[in-house]
Write a protein that holds these residues in place. Structure first.
Motif, PDB file in Angstrom:
ATOM      1  N   PRO A 222      -7.120 -15.386  -8.058  1.00  0.00           N
ATOM      2  CA  PRO A 222      -8.326 -15.796  -7.882  1.00  0.00           C
ATOM      3  C   PRO A 222      -9.300 -15.233  -6.876  1.00  0.00           C
ATOM      4  O   PRO A 222     -10.521 -15.834  -6.743  1.00  0.00           O
ATOM      5  CB  PRO A 222      -8.076 -17.240  -7.793  1.00  0.00           C
ATOM      6  N   GLU A 223      -8.757 -14.284  -6.107  1.00  0.00           N
ATOM      7  CA  GLU A 223      -9.560 -13.924  -4.869  1.00  0.00           C
ATOM      8  C   GLU A 223     -10.174 -12.532  -4.879  1.00  0.00           C
ATOM      9  O   GLU A 223      -9.170 -11.691  -5.042  1.00  0.00           O
ATOM     10  CB  GLU A 223      -8.802 -13.984  -3.384  1.00  0.00           C
ATOM     11  N   LEU A 224     -11.444 -12.565  -5.032  1.00  0.00           N
ATOM     12  CA  LEU A 224     -12.085 -11.097  -4.948  1.00  0.00           C
ATOM     13  C   LEU A 224     -12.308 -10.859  -3.658  1.00  0.00           C
ATOM     14  O   LEU A 224     -13.193 -11.270  -3.011  1.00  0.00           O
ATOM     15  CB  LEU A 224     -13.368 -11.137  -5.899  1.00  0.00           C
ATOM     16  N   LEU A 225     -11.548  -9.813  -3.059  1.00  0.00           N
ATOM     17  CA  LEU A 225     -11.881  -9.088  -1.875  1.00  0.00           C
ATOM     18  C   LEU A 225     -13.288  -8.485  -1.651  1.00  0.00           C
ATOM     19  O   LEU A 225     -14.225  -8.950  -0.590  1.00  0.00           O
ATOM     20  CB  LEU A 225     -11.062  -8.016  -1.465  1.00  0.00           C
ATOM     21  N   VAL A 226     -13.656  -7.657  -2.409  1.00  0.00           N
ATOM     22  CA  VAL A 226     -15.164  -6.984  -2.536  1.00  0.00           C
ATOM     23  C   VAL A 226     -15.265  -6.355  -3.827  1.00  0.00           C
ATOM     24  O   VAL A 226     -14.586  -5.935  -4.434  1.00  0.00           O
ATOM     25  CB  VAL A 226     -15.131  -5.977  -1.414  1.00  0.00           C
ATOM     26  N   ARG A 227     -16.433  -6.601  -4.302  1.00  0.00           N
ATOM     27  CA  ARG A 227     -17.230  -5.896  -5.367  1.00  0.00           C
ATOM     28  C   ARG A 227     -18.365  -5.216  -4.962  1.00  0.00           C
ATOM     29  O   ARG A 227     -19.364  -5.773  -4.185  1.00  0.00           O
ATOM     30  CB  ARG A 227     -17.423  -6.857  -6.503  1.00  0.00           C
ATOM     31  N   VAL A 228     -18.667  -3.980  -5.297  1.00  0.00           N
ATOM     32  CA  VAL A 228     -19.719  -3.132  -5.180  1.00  0.00           C
ATOM     33  C   VAL A 228     -20.430  -2.604  -6.371  1.00  0.00           C
ATOM     34  O   VAL A 228     -19.555  -2.032  -7.145  1.00  0.00           O
ATOM     35  CB  VAL A 228     -19.482  -2.045  -4.053  1.00  0.00           C
ATOM     36  N   ALA A 229     -21.416  -3.002  -6.796  1.00  0.00           N
ATOM     37  CA  ALA A 229     -22.068  -2.605  -8.047  1.00  0.00           C
ATOM     38  C   ALA A 229     -23.570  -2.427  -7.664  1.00  0.00           C
ATOM     39  O   ALA A 229     -24.426  -3.389  -7.524  1.00  0.00           O
ATOM     40  CB  ALA A 229     -21.899  -3.806  -9.224  1.00  0.00           C
ATOM     41  N   ASP A 230     -24.049  -1.059  -7.927  1.00  0.00           N
ATOM     42  CA  ASP A 230     -25.264  -0.855  -7.719  1.00  0.00           C
ATOM     43  C   ASP A 230     -26.011  -1.381  -6.399  1.00  0.00           C
ATOM     44  O   ASP A 230     -27.090  -1.916  -6.337  1.00  0.00           O
ATOM     45  CB  ASP A 230     -26.243  -1.316  -9.121  1.00  0.00           C
ATOM     46  N   GLY A 231     -25.292  -1.248  -5.407  1.00  0.00           N
ATOM     47  CA  GLY A 231     -25.720  -1.741  -4.034  1.00  0.00           C
ATOM     48  C   GLY A 231     -25.546  -3.087  -3.567  1.00  0.00           C
ATOM     49  O   GLY A 231     -25.736  -3.432  -2.421  1.00  0.00           O
ATOM     50  N   LEU A 232     -25.082  -3.856  -4.736  1.00  0.00           N
ATOM     51  CA  LEU A 232     -25.053  -5.309  -4.212  1.00  0.00           C
ATOM     52  C   LEU A 232     -23.506  -5.555  -4.045  1.00  0.00           C
ATOM     53  O   LEU A 232     -22.607  -5.107  -4.762  1.00  0.00           O
ATOM     54  CB  LEU A 232     -25.457  -6.304  -5.280  1.00  0.00           C
ATOM     55  N   VAL A 233     -23.309  -5.986  -2.832  1.00  0.00           N
ATOM     56  CA  VAL A 233     -21.772  -6.421  -2.477  1.00  0.00           C
ATOM     57  C   VAL A 233     -21.654  -7.845  -2.651  1.00  0.00           C
ATOM     58  O   VAL A 233     -22.463  -8.744  -2.139  1.00  0.00           O
ATOM     59  CB  VAL A 233     -21.767  -6.171  -0.998  1.00  0.00           C
ATOM     60  N   THR A 234     -20.466  -8.250  -3.179  1.00  0.00           N
ATOM     61  CA  THR A 234     -19.951  -9.636  -3.233  1.00  0.00           C
ATOM     62  C   THR A 234     -18.568  -9.863  -2.864  1.00  0.00           C
ATOM     63  O   THR A 234     -17.644  -8.900  -2.941  1.00  0.00           O
ATOM     64  CB  THR A 234     -19.688 -10.010  -4.607  1.00  0.00           C
ATOM     65  N   SER A 235     -18.023 -10.711  -2.129  1.00  0.00           N
ATOM     66  CA  SER A 235     -16.804 -10.968  -1.588  1.00  0.00           C
ATOM     67  C   SER A 235     -16.515 -12.792  -1.847  1.00  0.00           C
ATOM     68  O   SER A 235     -17.354 -13.327  -1.288  1.00  0.00           O
ATOM     69  CB  SER A 235     -16.345 -10.691  -0.108  1.00  0.00           C
ATOM     70  N   ARG A 236     -15.613 -12.920  -2.458  1.00  0.00           N
ATOM     71  CA  ARG A 236     -15.156 -14.304  -2.738  1.00  0.00           C
ATOM     72  C   ARG A 236     -14.055 -14.803  -1.809  1.00  0.00           C
ATOM     73  O   ARG A 236     -12.940 -14.016  -1.875  1.00  0.00           O
ATOM     74  CB  ARG A 236     -14.798 -14.454  -3.927  1.00  0.00           C
ATOM     75  N   VAL A 237     -14.324 -15.762  -0.919  1.00  0.00           N
ATOM     76  CA  VAL A 237     -13.157 -16.239   0.005  1.00  0.00           C
ATOM     77  C   VAL A 237     -12.726 -17.424  -0.475  1.00  0.00           C
ATOM     78  O   VAL A 237     -13.179 -18.539  -0.776  1.00  0.00           O
ATOM     79  CB  VAL A 237     -14.065 -16.431   1.475  1.00  0.00           C
ATOM     80  N   LEU A 238     -11.417 -17.355  -0.659  1.00  0.00           N
ATOM     81  CA  LEU A 238     -10.401 -18.712  -0.907  1.00  0.00           C
ATOM     82  C   LEU A 238      -9.643 -18.907   0.363  1.00  0.00           C
ATOM     83  O   LEU A 238      -8.713 -18.218   0.563  1.00  0.00           O
ATOM     84  CB  LEU A 238      -9.467 -18.346  -2.126  1.00  0.00           C
ATOM     85  N   ALA A 239      -9.784 -20.110   0.679  1.00  0.00           N
ATOM     86  CA  ALA A 239      -9.044 -20.601   1.621  1.00  0.00           C
ATOM     87  C   ALA A 239      -8.971 -22.370   1.864  1.00  0.00           C
ATOM     88  O   ALA A 239      -9.970 -22.694   1.972  1.00  0.00           O
ATOM     89  CB  ALA A 239      -9.253 -20.064   3.221  1.00  0.00           C
ATOM     90  N   GLY A 240      -7.871 -22.898   1.719  1.00  0.00           N
ATOM     91  CA  GLY A 240      -7.904 -24.218   1.604  1.00  0.00           C
ATOM     92  C   GLY A 240      -7.539 -24.590   0.231  1.00  0.00           C
ATOM     93  O   GLY A 240      -8.294 -24.294  -0.527  1.00  0.00           O
ATOM     94  N   THR A 241      -6.410 -25.258   0.247  1.00  0.00           N
ATOM     95  CA  THR A 241      -5.672 -25.449  -1.100  1.00  0.00           C
ATOM     96  C   THR A 241      -4.919 -26.938  -1.199  1.00  0.00           C
ATOM     97  O   THR A 241      -4.628 -27.333  -0.456  1.00  0.00           O
ATOM     98  CB  THR A 241      -4.672 -24.336  -1.601  1.00  0.00           C
ATOM     99  N   ILE A 242      -5.306 -27.210  -2.552  1.00  0.00           N
ATOM    100  CA  ILE A 242      -4.655 -28.381  -2.938  1.00  0.00           C
ATOM    101  C   ILE A 242      -3.946 -28.348  -4.155  1.00  0.00           C
ATOM    102  O   ILE A 242      -4.675 -27.871  -5.323  1.00  0.00           O
ATOM    103  CB  ILE A 242      -5.535 -30.067  -2.837  1.00  0.00           C
ATOM    104  N   SER A 243      -2.882 -28.904  -4.516  1.00  0.00           N
ATOM    105  CA  SER A 243      -2.222 -28.749  -5.918  1.00  0.00           C
ATOM    106  C   SER A 243      -2.676 -29.741  -6.729  1.00  0.00           C
ATOM    107  O   SER A 243      -3.170 -30.805  -6.501  1.00  0.00           O
ATOM    108  CB  SER A 243      -0.612 -28.813  -5.887  1.00  0.00           C
ATOM    109  N   VAL A 244      -2.361 -29.383  -8.190  1.00  0.00           N
ATOM    110  CA  VAL A 244      -3.223 -30.372  -9.206  1.00  0.00           C
ATOM    111  C   VAL A 244      -2.244 -30.473 -10.249  1.00  0.00           C
ATOM    112  O   VAL A 244      -1.733 -29.427 -10.853  1.00  0.00           O
ATOM    113  CB  VAL A 244      -4.571 -29.976  -9.679  1.00  0.00           C
TER     114      VAL A 244
END
Length: 420
Positions: A222-244
């Motif tokens: 579920p965790e995207l370290l980094v995406r680069v697309a046409d100059g735009l940078v995105t990073s998804r940080v996941l930390a903190g979890t609870i089971s369901v």
């Protein structure tokens, strides 16, 4: 030390051709047991790679970035589609979590054939002369072995709980704020394990994740370290979890519990800060949300923050992955102390678990996720697969709760193997 194995690249130039195709259907069905294959898919979009024209094994991501930058200049790409991120020749890779202490090599490969889908476009890219510009036939049907046995991994559950308790003591001494500890399980079969079958089940159950298959590594992260697309940078940080457990608990109540958890919020803040600090030198502008959202998955909830920025010119996705890894989400903080602590007390070689996995194109755009919720099966033992799961340890962590978190994180792979 590094090793190159290159088949179609020499001193001359190499031709690549991309053509538009009709909707090919599920991309994973084109993977074949007869040749190396790779995949990086989410919500039905992404690509599969068939075969290899080049392979680069190394210890460090920076070295792989230099190699790919050089190789990309040798590719003459003819395309029927307008230039867009990820359409055309790609390098696909999987990197060791801690190359200084791992026996596993990092790897970057260039697929001979790529079948892709994104944003209503479908394409076929082939590298080399005299390529057939028609869609390959689907591969043979994936098969599971008839019998699988699940055993404990490097340490038992009780031993791992003891490691967590020791880690908490080290954190309370004050020099370390967070350490991410992992453990493993080993499943053994009565025959070779077909990772294409594992991939297919992960795609079916976890379409919202990035499902990956790269050189023996397979998973649904579920965790995207980094995406680069046409100059735009995105990073998804996941930390903190609870089971369901949707059949026995109220997901909304669980989400509220997670959002109020001081322990999980502190763990998340460490991870966000580490990613923002690593990205800042490479971005002209950045946006870091003040508070996380809650990301729901079938088996767990995560605190999530999407960081965005505008990249400086000529900064590749692979270069940013090198700068970001290892983040506090998979290592801890301060990074060097957390790495030393993991090496001292975790008692196993993670290999490429929790390392970057993904792709980069000839323009430097790409997507690199973190190899979580997955496992590894290699040619030395094709009848077994090693599964991994981890948890972030902070000063008020409880060993029993952290053990339960790892159990929840094993679920996707156990389901995919029919062991849930």
């Amino acid at each position: 030390m590094l090793t190159k194995v290159i088949s179609d690249f020499g001193s001359g130039r190499v031709r690549a051709t991309t053509v538009a195709i009709s909707d090919p259907g599920p991309l994973e069905r084109y993977l074949s047991a007869k040749e190396p294959g790779s995949a990086f898919l989410r919500r039905g979009e992404g690509f599969v790679g068939l075969g290899e024209v080049a392979r680069f094994e190394t210890d460090y991501i920076d070295t792989a970035d230099v190699w790919w930058t050089e190789i990309a200049t040798q590719i003459d790409h003819d395309s029927e589609l307008p230039g867009a991120s990820g359409i055309g020749p790609l390098a696909v890779g999987s990197f060791a979590f801690d190359p200084d202490r791992s026996a596993f090599r990092s790897v970057l490969t260039i697929p001979r054939t790529i079948i892709g889908r994104r944003g209503g476009q479908y394409w076929l890219t082939q590298i080399g002369e005299h390529r057939n510009q028609t869609l390959p036939a689907p591969g043979d049907a994936p098969r599971f072995p008839e019998h699988l046995d699940l055993g404990h991994g490097t340490v038992t559950q009780d031993e791992w709980a003891g490691i967590v308790a020791r880690c908490v003591e080290l954190i309370r001494q004050g020099d370390i704020h967070k350490v991410v500890l992992a453990r493993d399980l080993i499943a053994k079969a009565d025959g070779p394990i077909d990772l294409r079958a594992v991939l297919g089940r992960l795609i079916e159950r976890y379409p919202m994740t990035w499902t990956y298959l790269v050189d023996g590594m397979v998973g649904a992260t579920p965790e995207l370290l980094v995406r680069v697309a046409d100059g735009l940078v995105t990073s998804r940080v996941l930390a903190g979890t609870i089971s369901v457990d949707p059949d026995h608990t109220d997901p909304l109540a669980k989400a509220a519990q997670l959002a109020r958890s001081t322990k999980d919020i502190r763990e998340h803040e460490f991870a966000v800060e580490s990613v923002a600090q690593a990205l800042e030198p490479f971005c002209r502008a950045m946006n870091v949300p003040e508070a996380p959202s809650v990301l729901p998955l079938p088996n767990v909830l995560h605190l999530a923050t999407d960081i965005t920025g505008v990249a400086d010119a000529d900064v590749s996705a692979l270069r940013l992955a090198a700068a970001l890894h290892p983040s506090a989400a998979v290592c801890g903080t301060p990074t060097h102390l957390a790495l030393d602590t993991i090496a001292a007390i975790e008692n196993m070689d993670r290999g490429r678990y929790a390392g970057p996995v993904g792709w980069v194109d000839t323009e430097g755009d790409g997507e690199w996720a973190i190899a979580l919720r997955g496992g590894y099966s290699g040619p030395d033992a094709p009848d077994q697969i090693r599964l991994f799961a981890g948890a972030g340890i902070v000063a008020d962590s409880q060993p029993g709760a952290e053990l339960e978190e790892t159990r929840a994180k094993f679920v996707p792979m156990l389901q995919a193997l029919g062991l849930d």
